[in-house]
Design an enzyme around this catalytic site. Structure first.
Site, PDB file in Angstrom:
ATOM      1  N   SER A  31       0.826  -1.209   0.000  1.00 37.99           N
ATOM      2  CA  SER A  31       0.000   0.000   0.000  1.00 37.99           C
ATOM      3  C   SER A  31       0.857   1.255   0.000  1.00 37.99           C
ATOM      4  CB  SER A  31      -0.879  -0.015   1.252  1.00 37.99           C
ATOM      5  OG  SER A  31      -1.463   1.240   1.481  1.00 37.99           O
ATOM      6  N   TYR A  85      -2.293  -0.939  10.891  1.00 35.94           N
ATOM      7  CA  TYR A  85      -2.503  -1.465   9.533  1.00 35.94           C
ATOM      8  C   TYR A  85      -1.338  -1.068   8.628  1.00 35.94           C
ATOM      9  CZ  TYR A  85      -3.804  -1.414   4.652  1.00 35.94           C
ATOM     10  OH  TYR A  85      -3.770  -1.561   3.295  1.00 35.94           O
ATOM     11  N   LYS A 133       1.955  -3.359   6.636  1.00 37.05           N
ATOM     12  CA  LYS A 133       2.411  -3.332   5.239  1.00 37.05           C
ATOM     13  C   LYS A 133       3.916  -3.065   5.173  1.00 37.05           C
ATOM     14  CE  LYS A 133      -1.465  -4.341   3.322  1.00 37.05           C
ATOM     15  NZ  LYS A 133      -1.637  -5.711   2.811  1.00 37.05           N
TER      16      LYS A 133
END
Length: 338
Positions: A125, A150, A154
């Site tokens: 991302s 989150y 990544k």
């Protein structure tokens, strides 16, 4: 060639399964249906004329992962989507995110390491860049401290893959850093179907347009941008799916320069929240009920991709416009609610 797609019934996963099957790959999908529906298999089959092999289980179950790879020992590539992805929830439930997003990644890489010669595509991302110093964002931009658990999964996920590739030269991997995927398949058979309240702008717009939500909140109009709202790079999900096929073929054809590579996937153009709303109003003919409210913590001002590397090295380019993507999202919303 048999390709495993984890989370293959989700939004991006299902569109990627379609593109893989259209290119002649045999696809195995693993999904625990925590944020998707088994009905998506019907949509994939209706578009491609072929139903992928489907196994329903939770990849956090390590013995089941091991059993799966023993059973499907002819898998030549893995495209790994399966992950929790709601920023707000990750702040509330960090351990859930670290277990699901990192534990599962480790289990899959452990199995690929045993195989030798595996090909791995990771769903990453643009959150890894945080608020980048310069626009557009190149792959060389520094990775900033994550704004959420989150985002951190990544970043750490990429580090795990890079470190694994360093000591396993026959494992080849590509991390694809997505910007903002939107839209739906032009057939109207698959699209974005968030469970509960949407976390992303476009499904919230279409749900408001169709009358499912009363009003859209626009978080802040006092940012240092032309119209005061945040800017993002919105990419049609079908364009994004095709990039995964291009990345996989790059590895299968051994065109990669190193055994770990990173690419940005976006359009190269930033659109503000108000521009997205106006695009929706243009393609739908509907007036959207929205209201400007206060800023939301953790939102970066702007993020859009420098796509030169993906265009030149991967040989892939986003083709659809913002209006194309919004139109497909709106058509899908109407089909789902009819």
């Amino acid at each position: 060639m048999k390709i495993l797609v984890t989370g293959g019934l989700g939004f991006i996963g299902s569109h990627t399964v379609v593109e893989l099957q259209n290119e002649g790959f045999e696809v195995v999908v693993v999904d625990n249906l925590s944020n998707s529906s088994v009905d998506v298999l019907d949509g994939i089959e209706a578009i491609t004329g072929k139903r992928p092999i489907f196994e329903e289980f939770d990849l956090r179950d390590k013995p089941k992962v091991q059993t799966f790879f023993k059973k499907h020992d002819d898998i030549t590539g893995v495209i790994h989507f399966a992950a929790s992805k709601a920023v707000g929830e990750s702040v509330e439930e960090p351990l859930l995110y670290y277990e699901n997003n990192l534990g599962v990644l480790v289990y899959i890489l452990q199995e690929l390491k045993k195989k030798g010669g595996a090909n791995f595509i990771f769903s990453s991302s643009c959150t890894v860049y945080g608020q980048a110093d310069q626009m557009p964002i190149t792959e060389a931009a520094p990775v900033k401290p994550a704004e959420s658990p989150y985002g951190n999964t990544k970043q750490v996920g990429e580090e795990i893959i890079r470190d694994t590739c360093k000591v396993n030269p026959d494992l080849k991997a590509i991390a694809l850093r997505y910007f903002n995927p939107i839209g739906a398949h032009p057939s109207g058979k698959i699209g974005e179907l968030p469970i509960g309240v949407p976390q992303n702008l476009v499904p919230f717009i279409t749900q408001t347009g169709v009358g499912l939500r009363e009003q859209l909140s626009v978080f802040g109009d006092d940012y240092p941008t032309e119209d005061g709202t945040c800017i993002r790079d919105y990419i049609h999900v079908v364009d994004l799916a095709k990039a995964h096929v291009a990345a996989l073929q790059r590895l299968l054809e051994e065109k990669n320069e190193t055994n770990y590579e990173v690419f940005n996937l976006g359009t190269g153009k930033g659109s503000s929240v108000l521009e997205v709303i106006h695009s929706f109003e243009r393609v739908s003919g509907e007036k959207l009920n929205y209201k400007i409210v206060g800023r939301r913590p953790g939102d970066v001002i702007q993020a859009y991709a420098d796509t030169q590397k993906a265009n030149q090295v991967l040989g892939w380019k986003a083709k659809s416009s913002l209006d194309d993507a919004m139109k497909s999202a709106w058509e899908w919303e109407k089909i789902v609610r009819s």
